[in-house]
Motif scaffolding. Structure first.
Motif, short mmCIF file in Angstrom:
data_model
loop_
_atom_site.label_atom_id
_atom_site.label_comp_id
_atom_site.label_asym_id
_atom_site.label_seq_id
_atom_site.Cartn_x
_atom_site.Cartn_y
_atom_site.Cartn_z
N ALA A 1 31.57 34.23 40.42
CA ALA A 1 31.51 35.22 39.34
C ALA A 1 30.87 36.51 39.82
O ALA A 1 31.35 37.61 39.52
CB ALA A 1 30.72 34.65 38.16
N THR A 2 29.80 36.38 40.62
CA THR A 2 29.11 37.57 41.13
C THR A 2 30.02 38.34 42.10
O THR A 2 30.05 39.57 42.09
CB THR A 2 27.80 37.16 41.84
N VAL B 1 35.51 35.02 35.66
CA VAL B 1 34.06 35.16 35.83
C VAL B 1 33.36 34.02 35.11
O VAL B 1 32.56 33.29 35.71
CB VAL B 1 33.57 36.53 35.31
N THR B 2 33.66 33.83 33.82
CA THR B 2 33.02 32.72 33.10
C THR B 2 34.00 31.86 32.28
O THR B 2 33.85 30.65 32.23
CB THR B 2 31.95 33.25 32.11
N SER C 1 24.97 40.35 39.84
CA SER C 1 25.76 41.49 40.29
C SER C 1 24.94 42.78 40.21
O SER C 1 25.13 43.70 40.99
CB SER C 1 27.06 41.62 39.48
N MET C 2 23.99 42.83 39.28
CA MET C 2 23.11 44.00 39.19
C MET C 2 22.20 44.08 40.40
O MET C 2 21.93 45.14 40.93
CB MET C 2 22.23 43.93 37.92
N ILE C 3 21.72 42.93 40.84
CA ILE C 3 20.80 42.92 41.99
C ILE C 3 21.53 43.38 43.25
O ILE C 3 21.07 44.24 43.98
CB ILE C 3 20.20 41.52 42.20
N LEU D 1 38.39 27.74 41.82
CA LEU D 1 39.27 28.91 41.78
C LEU D 1 38.46 30.19 41.58
O LEU D 1 38.76 31.24 42.14
CB LEU D 1 40.30 28.77 40.66
N THR D 2 37.40 30.08 40.77
CA THR D 2 36.52 31.24 40.57
C THR D 2 35.95 31.72 41.90
O THR D 2 35.98 32.91 42.21
CB THR D 2 35.38 30.89 39.59
N LEU D 3 35.47 30.77 42.69
CA LEU D 3 34.93 31.14 44.00
C LEU D 3 36.00 31.76 44.89
O LEU D 3 35.81 32.79 45.52
CB LEU D 3 34.31 29.91 44.68
N LEU D 4 37.17 31.11 44.88
CA LEU D 4 38.27 31.58 45.73
C LEU D 4 38.69 33.00 45.33
O LEU D 4 38.87 33.88 46.18
CB LEU D 4 39.46 30.62 45.60
#
Lengths: 274, 324
Positions: free
Chosen positions: A162-163, A222-223, A83-85, A246-249
């Motif tokens: 998560a990102t 996220v995690t 996410s920083m990138i 679900l995280t991706l969704l």
């Protein structure tokens, strides 16, 4: 090339040019990356050492043993690094709004949000990947992670989701500056909250906090939930076997919402006076 | 073809009280005031025109040009460029416009100029051959090639503006917006810029819309001027016609041998200092020759010159600083 395929090809093509320019910038100011290369890994490795201390004192944290915590911590740092990138600029959107930096993106024939993030792609964020990878691989070793194609693929799905969740939240926060027109810097407390809630098991927090971070602000996804699922750990608050997907969704959903909110914000964009 | 139809733009300006108390109060209740920056502006611009926008600071010029180039969304009204609404079809329409802001650059500060061009080449999907061709043409006008390998941060303002002009023309837009392009430029750089505008207009029939405070830009480049004040359109038309209509007078400057300056019934003595006097007269009232003859009968004249009313008079009248 026309149509959707042509558009995707165009964005990928421009992304390569943006990455090339970002690398050139790193070469131009090498001292910058060296500083981060030293400070970033230290920050997270010290953080992990704290967990090691806690576990050796108390045995485990909410039923999570040392290896499982390393697995969780590693993925939290990896998704933070990604996410920083790609999305760190969201934290500083206010600065861009006040100084009229969106002018140039608006006069070019590509998505404004894409240009905002990718012309400012943060190659330095790679320095966060190193400690993340170290701790994650250590965790994999400890929990006996099976390196099958399926499992690696699930890690990839998890990190993508998560990102996107993190990035979407950065965008939503940043977009508020179109109305406040203030130079808010969301870096410090955003990182603080994300660190505290993604690097440790969410189940150690009071139920009210868990509710909020599960349903209102989906940071639990996220995690915590996908990792619980992958490691077969139960939590007494929410059980699902499809947590990684679900995280991706949820990531895609948060990103779509963020993009819509950003569009609304951009209508309020006032540029900057001469 | 650009069609601007009844556009308005208002801003919400947050009112903040004075001092610490005002700041505290502002936290609780924010009073905002609506400021109308642009009021019901309409005009059409034909392909190949060079149109100058003039007006005092804060008149709404930049706001208008930013709405026309897709940066700001009008509160109401619509802007069509080549028949399409720029705010509804931004990505398609901007493919056909180029924008240069004199005080802001779209170039990457840290890298060589060529890198910024390369990014634009990919963003606008310009093939290599076409890019080289445009660069050759631009090199003839602005001598841009020697600058390609120079980092933008090391450039002079003049060089940077050249870079921005070429950057805006790489994708061969049919409309070019220039917002105060000559600000801060030296004589040589101004000359290059004007040459550039004339050439792209003549060679490529590019429509050019510029805002400026530099009267030289207007006199040398623009067939048409639009004067804006307080967000409203004051004048729109050919430069000479506007001059003839709202400033149909000439100024006679006379240097006498002594400090006495005679007056004349058919003209106005509006300036007198030491032995120099300036008379403003209407062309229909008296000829210059007759006026000089009459004045020389009263006092001994050393030298005379005649000034036509020009763009600066127009601006002074339009800005309300000079009452007729």
């Amino acid at each position: 090339m026309k149509g959707i395929a042509g558009t995707i090809f165009h964005y990928i093509d421009v992304t390569f040019v943006n990455i090339r320019m970002a690398l050139l910038r790193v070469v131009e100011y090498p001292s910058n990356i060296i500083g981060w290369l030293l400070s970033n890994p230290v920050q997270f490795l010290v953080g992990f050492a704290t967990i090691q201390f806690a576990v050796s004192e108390f045995g485990d944290i909410n039923g999570w043993n040392y290896g499982q915590l390393a697995f969780l911590y590693g993925l939290a740092v990896l998704s933070h690094a990604l996410s920083m990138i790609f999305f760190v600029q969201g934290w500083f959107m206010g600065n861009y709004v006040i100084h009229g930096e969106f002018d140039r993106y608006l006069t070019r024939p590509m998505s404004v949000l894409y240009q905002f993030f990718f012309t400012n792609i943060n190659i330095i964020g790679v320095t966060d990947l190193i400690p993340g990878l170290c701790v994650f691989l250590y965790g994999c070793h400890k929990v006996g992670f099976h390196w099958s194609i399926g499992n690696v693929f699930m890690i990839f799905v998890l990190l993508t989701g998560a990102t996107l969740i993190r990035g979407g939240i950065y965008i939503i926060l940043g977009t508020t500056t179109f109305w406040t027109r203030s130079n808010n810097d969301f870096a410090q407390y955003t990182q603080e909250i994300f660190d505290k809630t993604t690097m440790y098991p969410l189940s150690m927090y009071p139920e009210g906090v868990q509710f909020v971070l599960t349903y209102l602000i989906p940071i639990g996804w996220v995690t915590f939930y996908p990792v619980s699922n992958m490691l077969g750990l139960s939590n007494d608050y929410l059980q699902t076997s499809a947590a990684v997907w679900l995280t991706l969704l949820i990531g895609i959903l948060v990103m779509v919402l963020a993009a819509l909110f950003f569009r609304l914000g951009l209508r309020n964009y006032e540029s900057a006076g001469n | 073809m650009i069609e601007v139809k009844n556009i308005c733009k208002s801003y919400n300006v947050i009112q903040k009280g004075e001092g610490f108390r005002g700041a505290l109060k502002g936290l609780i209740s924010r009073e905002s005031e609506k400021v109308q920056a642009v009021k019901n502006l309409s005009f059409h611009i034909q392909p190949g025109e060079i149109v100058g926008f003039i007006g005092p600071n804060g008149a709404g010029k930049s706001t208008t040009i930013k709405m026309m180039s897709g940066i700001l969304t009008p509160s109401s009204g619509e802007i069509l460029i080549n028949g399409r609404d720029i705010h509804k079809y931004r990505k398609q329409v901007v493919q056909d416009i180029g924008v240069v802001f004199g005080q802001r650059s779209q170039l990457d500060w840290d890298l060589r100029l060529g890198e910024s061009f390369e990014l634009l080449r990919h963003i606008y999907r310009i093939d290599k051959a076409k890019y080289e061709e445009t660069l050759n043409i631009m090199d003839q006008i602005l001598e841009i090639k020697p600058l390609l390998s120079k980092p933008v941060r090391q450039m002079s303002l003049g060089q940077r503006v050249k870079g921005d002009l070429v950057a805006a023309m790489l994708h061969a837009p049919s409309v070019l917006f220039l917002d105060e392009p000559t600000i801060g430029l030296d004589v040589g750089a101004k000359y290059s810029l004007r040459k550039f505008v004339k050439e792209v207009n003549e060679e490529r029939n590019t429509t050019v819309i510029l805002t400026t405070h530099d009267l030289g830009d207007i006199e040398q480049l623009c067939d048409r001027i639009i004067i804006i004040n307080n967000g409203e359109l004051i004048e729109d038309g050919n430069l000479e016609e506007i001059v003839d209509r709202i400033a149909p007078y000439k100024t006679l400057v006379v240097e006498y041998y002594d400090e006495k300056a005679p007056e004349h019934a058919r003209c106005e003595l509006f300036f007198h200092e030491a032995n120099v006097a300036k008379y403003r007269f209407m062309k229909k009232d008296i000829t210059a020759a007759a006026l000089i003859q009459a004045l020389s009968a009263e006092a001994q004249i050393k030298d005379v010159s005649i000034e036509e009313a020009g763009i600066d008079d127009i601006i002074r009248i339009a800005y309300g600083q000079l009452k007729e």
